[in-house]
Design an enzyme around this catalytic site. Sequence first.
Site, short mmCIF file in Angstrom:
data_model
loop_
_atom_site.label_atom_id
_atom_site.label_comp_id
_atom_site.label_asym_id
_atom_site.label_seq_id
_atom_site.Cartn_x
_atom_site.Cartn_y
_atom_site.Cartn_z
N SER A 1 81.33 -60.58 -21.90
CA SER A 1 80.53 -59.53 -21.69
C SER A 1 79.07 -59.50 -21.15
O SER A 1 78.63 -60.54 -21.79
CB SER A 1 80.72 -58.55 -22.80
OG SER A 1 79.90 -57.30 -22.85
N TYR B 1 80.65 -57.55 -31.62
CA TYR B 1 81.08 -57.85 -30.40
C TYR B 1 80.12 -58.78 -29.84
O TYR B 1 80.73 -59.73 -28.90
CB TYR B 1 81.30 -56.52 -29.56
CG TYR B 1 81.79 -56.29 -28.15
CD1 TYR B 1 83.25 -56.62 -28.04
CD2 TYR B 1 80.77 -56.36 -27.21
CE1 TYR B 1 83.85 -56.86 -27.11
CE2 TYR B 1 81.51 -56.47 -25.94
CZ TYR B 1 82.90 -56.46 -25.75
OH TYR B 1 83.53 -56.60 -24.53
#
Length: 265
Positions: free
Chosen positions: A143, A156
């Site tokens: 990401s 995350y």
Amino acid sequence: MSADQELAGRLALVTGAGRGIGEAVVHALAERGARVLATDLDTAGVEAAVAGRYDGRVTARRLDVTDAAAVEELVADVEDTLGPLDIAVNVAGILRGSPVAELTDEDWAATFAVNTGGVFHVSRAASRRMAGRGSGAIVTVASNAAGIPRTNMAAYASSKAAAVMFTKCLGLEVASSGVRCNTVSPGSTLTDMQRGMWADAGADPEAAARSVLEGDLAGYRTGIPLGRMADPSDVADAVAFLVSDRARHITMHDLYVDGGATLRA
């Protein structure tokens, strides 16, 4: 060789294949001629997506990437029954959004178990075998949050940053054995995960999408210069390139697919 057959004869393992980017990766690889073992906790989505397509070259199997023994067992079984793995793509991931002060131990551990531990388990099992044969390609879908701070996304972002560095370290170790390891780092992509973030925040989907494109000063977030959010296929096409021979001299690379959202800062 035509682009639609550039992966013909190769066997790929994809995790998180039931929906979103993982499902798109399955299609991208199968459309280019690969045989694909598509894994997920829930295989129903995989089976529905490939029903009647690809002449049986896509096989769905249940896999919990947090279970090291299950991963090793599946990879061993695949190599015994379907043949040697040429490609492994780590897509399985979860997002538990929260300010750090309210982040629970359980959510932190669960996030790392899937997003980092799962990448470790699958990549270890696949690379060990690939290195012994002198070829192979591993791609981890990370990401852009791994490279730039995000509010309410500490677990995350941290787990994805760890996955990126793990994949680069693995790539360094196995480069001399002819195995390439790269990461693809998407930005905001129209998946169930993205829509779930909007729903959790109680935001109107159209307003939330507009905020993503335009940026959010209060959230220290730039917009997307290209003016659109990615489709899962945009990310999948990047993965397909990195596992192909067109990328034969690329390894330990982190490819951002985010429309310029991070400004590469």
